[in-house]
Design a protein around this motif. Structure first.
Motif, short mmCIF file in Angstrom:
data_model
loop_
_atom_site.label_atom_id
_atom_site.label_comp_id
_atom_site.label_asym_id
_atom_site.label_seq_id
_atom_site.Cartn_x
_atom_site.Cartn_y
_atom_site.Cartn_z
N ALA A 45 3.76 -1.76 13.31
CA ALA A 45 4.52 -1.31 12.15
C ALA A 45 4.38 0.19 11.94
O ALA A 45 3.33 0.76 12.23
CB ALA A 45 4.05 -2.03 10.89
N GLN A 46 5.44 0.80 11.45
CA GLN A 46 5.36 2.18 10.97
C GLN A 46 4.84 2.08 9.54
O GLN A 46 5.36 1.31 8.74
CB GLN A 46 6.73 2.84 10.98
N CYS A 47 3.81 2.84 9.23
CA CYS A 47 3.18 2.78 7.92
C CYS A 47 3.22 4.15 7.26
O CYS A 47 2.96 5.15 7.91
CB CYS A 47 1.73 2.34 8.04
N SER A 48 3.53 4.15 5.97
CA SER A 48 3.37 5.38 5.19
C SER A 48 2.64 5.00 3.91
O SER A 48 2.80 3.90 3.39
CB SER A 48 4.72 6.03 4.89
N ILE A 49 1.84 5.93 3.43
CA ILE A 49 0.98 5.67 2.27
C ILE A 49 1.21 6.79 1.26
O ILE A 49 1.22 7.97 1.61
CB ILE A 49 -0.50 5.63 2.68
N GLY A 53 -1.22 7.26 -9.04
CA GLY A 53 -2.30 7.04 -9.99
C GLY A 53 -3.45 6.32 -9.30
O GLY A 53 -3.92 6.75 -8.24
N PRO A 54 -3.89 5.18 -9.84
CA PRO A 54 -5.00 4.46 -9.23
C PRO A 54 -4.57 3.56 -8.06
O PRO A 54 -5.39 2.84 -7.51
CB PRO A 54 -5.56 3.62 -10.39
N TYR A 55 -3.30 3.61 -7.69
CA TYR A 55 -2.79 2.73 -6.64
C TYR A 55 -2.40 3.50 -5.39
O TYR A 55 -2.03 4.67 -5.45
CB TYR A 55 -1.57 1.95 -7.13
N LEU A 56 -2.47 2.81 -4.27
CA LEU A 56 -1.95 3.30 -3.01
C LEU A 56 -0.75 2.42 -2.69
O LEU A 56 -0.87 1.20 -2.60
CB LEU A 56 -2.99 3.17 -1.90
N ARG A 57 0.41 3.02 -2.53
CA ARG A 57 1.60 2.27 -2.15
C ARG A 57 1.78 2.41 -0.65
O ARG A 57 1.86 3.51 -0.12
CB ARG A 57 2.84 2.76 -2.87
N VAL A 58 1.81 1.28 0.03
CA VAL A 58 1.94 1.25 1.48
C VAL A 58 3.33 0.70 1.82
O VAL A 58 3.70 -0.39 1.38
CB VAL A 58 0.86 0.36 2.13
N HIS A 59 4.08 1.48 2.58
CA HIS A 59 5.39 1.05 3.07
C HIS A 59 5.22 0.67 4.53
O HIS A 59 4.67 1.44 5.32
CB HIS A 59 6.42 2.19 2.96
N LEU A 60 5.67 -0.52 4.88
CA LEU A 60 5.58 -1.00 6.25
C LEU A 60 6.99 -1.24 6.80
O LEU A 60 7.82 -1.83 6.12
CB LEU A 60 4.82 -2.33 6.31
N ARG A 61 7.23 -0.77 7.99
CA ARG A 61 8.48 -1.06 8.70
C ARG A 61 8.06 -1.74 9.99
O ARG A 61 7.46 -1.12 10.88
CB ARG A 61 9.28 0.19 8.98
N GLY A 65 10.67 -6.79 16.17
CA GLY A 65 11.13 -8.07 15.65
C GLY A 65 10.11 -8.83 14.82
O GLY A 65 10.31 -10.00 14.50
N ARG A 66 9.01 -8.18 14.47
CA ARG A 66 8.00 -8.85 13.65
C ARG A 66 8.48 -8.96 12.21
O ARG A 66 9.34 -8.22 11.76
CB ARG A 66 6.68 -8.08 13.71
N ASP A 67 7.89 -9.87 11.47
CA ASP A 67 8.24 -10.10 10.08
C ASP A 67 7.35 -9.23 9.18
O ASP A 67 6.13 -9.42 9.14
CB ASP A 67 8.07 -11.57 9.74
N ALA A 68 7.95 -8.28 8.48
CA ALA A 68 7.18 -7.35 7.65
C ALA A 68 6.48 -8.05 6.49
O ALA A 68 5.43 -7.61 6.04
CB ALA A 68 8.09 -6.24 7.12
N SER A 69 7.03 -9.16 6.01
CA SER A 69 6.37 -9.86 4.91
C SER A 69 5.04 -10.45 5.36
O SER A 69 4.07 -10.50 4.59
CB SER A 69 7.27 -10.93 4.31
N ILE A 70 4.97 -10.87 6.60
CA ILE A 70 3.71 -11.38 7.15
C ILE A 70 2.76 -10.21 7.43
O ILE A 70 1.57 -10.27 7.12
CB ILE A 70 3.95 -12.22 8.42
N LEU A 71 3.28 -9.13 7.99
CA LEU A 71 2.45 -7.95 8.23
C LEU A 71 1.87 -7.40 6.94
O LEU A 71 0.74 -6.93 6.90
CB LEU A 71 3.25 -6.86 8.94
N ARG A 72 2.63 -7.50 5.85
CA ARG A 72 2.18 -7.05 4.54
C ARG A 72 0.89 -7.77 4.15
O ARG A 72 -0.08 -7.16 3.72
CB ARG A 72 3.28 -7.31 3.52
#
Length: 88
Positions: A45-49, A53-61, A65-72
């Protein structure tokens, strides 16, 4: 909004998520551990962070053909396990 991509021949009822996002609280998921998780997942996956505030938002692509919801889910588990091991 989640983008979906379908494998050739896949049914309409089984979309594969290409992108996913998760928010991790930095008190539990330390930024250095989340960065290590992004490196560990770089082959799937391509990841960006980003810090919110107190959270880290991680974007996964998802790649290949993998399923990003499972990778999440796997990403969050990997980071939590790594943070736990580091604290032991």
């Amino acid at each position: 909004m989640t983008t979906v991509d379908r494998e050739p021949g896949a049914s309409e009822a089984a979309p594969v998520a290409v992108e996913a996002c998760l928010e991790l609280h930095a008190d539990i998921y330390r930024p250095d551990v989340v960065e290590r998780a992004a490196t560990a997942f770089s082959q799937v996956a391509q990841c960006s962070i980003e810090r919110l505030g107190p959270y880290l938002r991680v974007h996964l692509r998802a790649l290949g053909g993998r399923d990003a919801s499972i990778l999440r889910q796997q990403f969050a588990n990997w980071a939590l396990a790594a943070a736990t091991v580091d604290r032991a």
